[in-house]
Design an enzyme around this catalytic site. Structure first.
Site, PDB file in Angstrom:
ATOM      1  N   LEU A 168      -4.933   0.082   6.794  1.00  0.00           N
ATOM      2  CA  LEU A 168      -4.499  -0.909   5.860  1.00  0.00           C
ATOM      3  C   LEU A 168      -4.527  -1.943   5.779  1.00  0.00           C
ATOM      4  O   LEU A 168      -3.308  -2.088   6.962  1.00  0.00           O
ATOM      5  CB  LEU A 168      -3.717   0.185   4.360  1.00  0.00           C
ATOM      6  CG  LEU A 168      -4.453   1.186   4.149  1.00  0.00           C
ATOM      7  CD1 LEU A 168      -2.831   1.938   2.863  1.00  0.00           C
ATOM      8  CD2 LEU A 168      -5.881   1.173   2.629  1.00  0.00           C
ATOM      9  N   ASP A 169      -4.907  -2.928   4.913  1.00  0.00           N
ATOM     10  CA  ASP A 169      -4.393  -4.707   5.245  1.00  0.00           C
ATOM     11  C   ASP A 169      -2.660  -4.592   4.755  1.00  0.00           C
ATOM     12  O   ASP A 169      -2.580  -3.843   4.565  1.00  0.00           O
ATOM     13  CB  ASP A 169      -5.290  -5.466   4.329  1.00  0.00           C
ATOM     14  CG  ASP A 169      -6.160  -5.550   4.376  1.00  0.00           C
ATOM     15  OD1 ASP A 169      -6.994  -5.724   5.846  1.00  0.00           O
ATOM     16  OD2 ASP A 169      -7.143  -5.920   3.448  1.00  0.00           O
ATOM     17  N   TYR A 170      -2.210  -6.273   5.440  1.00  0.00           N
ATOM     18  CA  TYR A 170      -0.842  -6.219   5.693  1.00  0.00           C
ATOM     19  C   TYR A 170       0.073  -5.748   3.797  1.00  0.00           C
ATOM     20  O   TYR A 170       0.231  -5.164   3.854  1.00  0.00           O
ATOM     21  CB  TYR A 170      -0.284  -6.986   5.796  1.00  0.00           C
ATOM     22  CG  TYR A 170       1.040  -7.679   5.803  1.00  0.00           C
ATOM     23  CD1 TYR A 170       2.074  -7.042   6.749  1.00  0.00           C
ATOM     24  CD2 TYR A 170       1.499  -9.060   5.245  1.00  0.00           C
ATOM     25  CE1 TYR A 170       3.490  -7.457   6.708  1.00  0.00           C
ATOM     26  CE2 TYR A 170       3.096  -9.015   5.360  1.00  0.00           C
ATOM     27  CZ  TYR A 170       3.663  -8.373   6.298  1.00  0.00           C
ATOM     28  OH  TYR A 170       5.071  -8.689   6.636  1.00  0.00           O
TER      29      TYR A 170
END
Ligand code: URA
Length: 244
Positions: free
Chosen positions: A109-111
């Site tokens: 998952l993105d930051y």
């Protein structure tokens, strides 16, 4: 050390033993009646309930889940990266879990994306769930800047191409429109895991994703895990993930 394990159900000892694949539920009941089962150091009786993660010993030997394979479901907070280590010293999803094993996340998952992510040391499960042929569905809730219009809805219905490749959108729902705040909440279910794919889908129809959270991974949901909390998956859940 603080253990942040939440959302666990209390189960009968024999059920937990069977879930760990040690023996049948009936045989586990026999072992309990014979006084051969200890949980966290104490002999248990038939009917006692325990947590799925409690230490179980049978005739003095600890029984582990699936040969020390471990499986965690984390509600990832914003500002945490989905890798084992970070060159820039930022917090990782692995830092949030108190595990002795060398675990890693299944997919990323993105930051700035929050929500459901699975961590494990089971490479087979990781391969299984990320292989496109197994068509594992992930659902995201996006808070988008702007109010979605009919044309944009039709574009989502008719199919979106990213880098000349069609994205399989399994389903999407406009959950809420706030005209005053100029925002739209949309849930979207997809199979693939290309980088930033959800943000790119919405970008392609002219909507900017302000916040993104993954709410479902196959049949798994966040449940009542708060941001940063995690729980172990049961053997039953792991088997179900393998069934696809
Ligand atoms: N799609 C995105 O854009 N970001 C994620 O973190 C996951 C899916």
């Amino acid at each position: 050390m603080i253990y942040l394990i939440c959302g666990e159900k209390m189960e009968r000892v024999q059920k937990v033993i069977a879930n760990r694949g040690y023996t049948s539920r009936r045989n586990a009941e026999k072992l309990i009646e014979e006084g051969k089962v200890k949980v966290n150091g104490n002999i248990v009786k038939l009917g006692d309930k325990i947590n799925e993660n409690d230490k179980i010993e049978i005739e003095g030997k600890e029984i582990c889940i699936n040969d020390n394979k471990v499986y965690y479901l984390l509600n990832k907070p914003r500002g945490v990266i989905s890798s084992v280590k970070d060159d820039k010293g930022r917090k990782t999803v692995v830092d949030l879990i108190n595990a002795n094993e060398r675990i890693y996340s299944i997919g990323r998952l993105d930051y700035d994306t929050t929500g459901l992510i699975i961590l494990t040391n089971d490479g087979n499960l990781s391969n299984h769930l990320t292989h496109p042929k197994n068509k594992v569905v992930k659902t995201y809730l996006a808070k988008c800047k702007g109010v979605i219009n009919k044309e944009q809805i039709n574009k989502l219905k008719n199919g979106i191409y990213i880098d000349n490749r069609k994205v399989d959108i399994i389903d999407f729902k406009v959950k809420r429109i706030d005209n005053q705040k100029n925002i739209t909440f949309i849930s979207i279910s997809i199979i693939e895991g290309r980088n930033h794919i959800v943000k790119r889908i919405f970008e392609s129809i002219g909507l900017l994703v302000d916040k993104l959270t993954r709410t479902n991974y196959d049949f798994l949901t966040i449940g009542n895990l708060k941001s940063g909390e995690y729980r172990r998956l049961s053997i039953k859940e792991v088997k179900k993930l393998y069934r696809n």
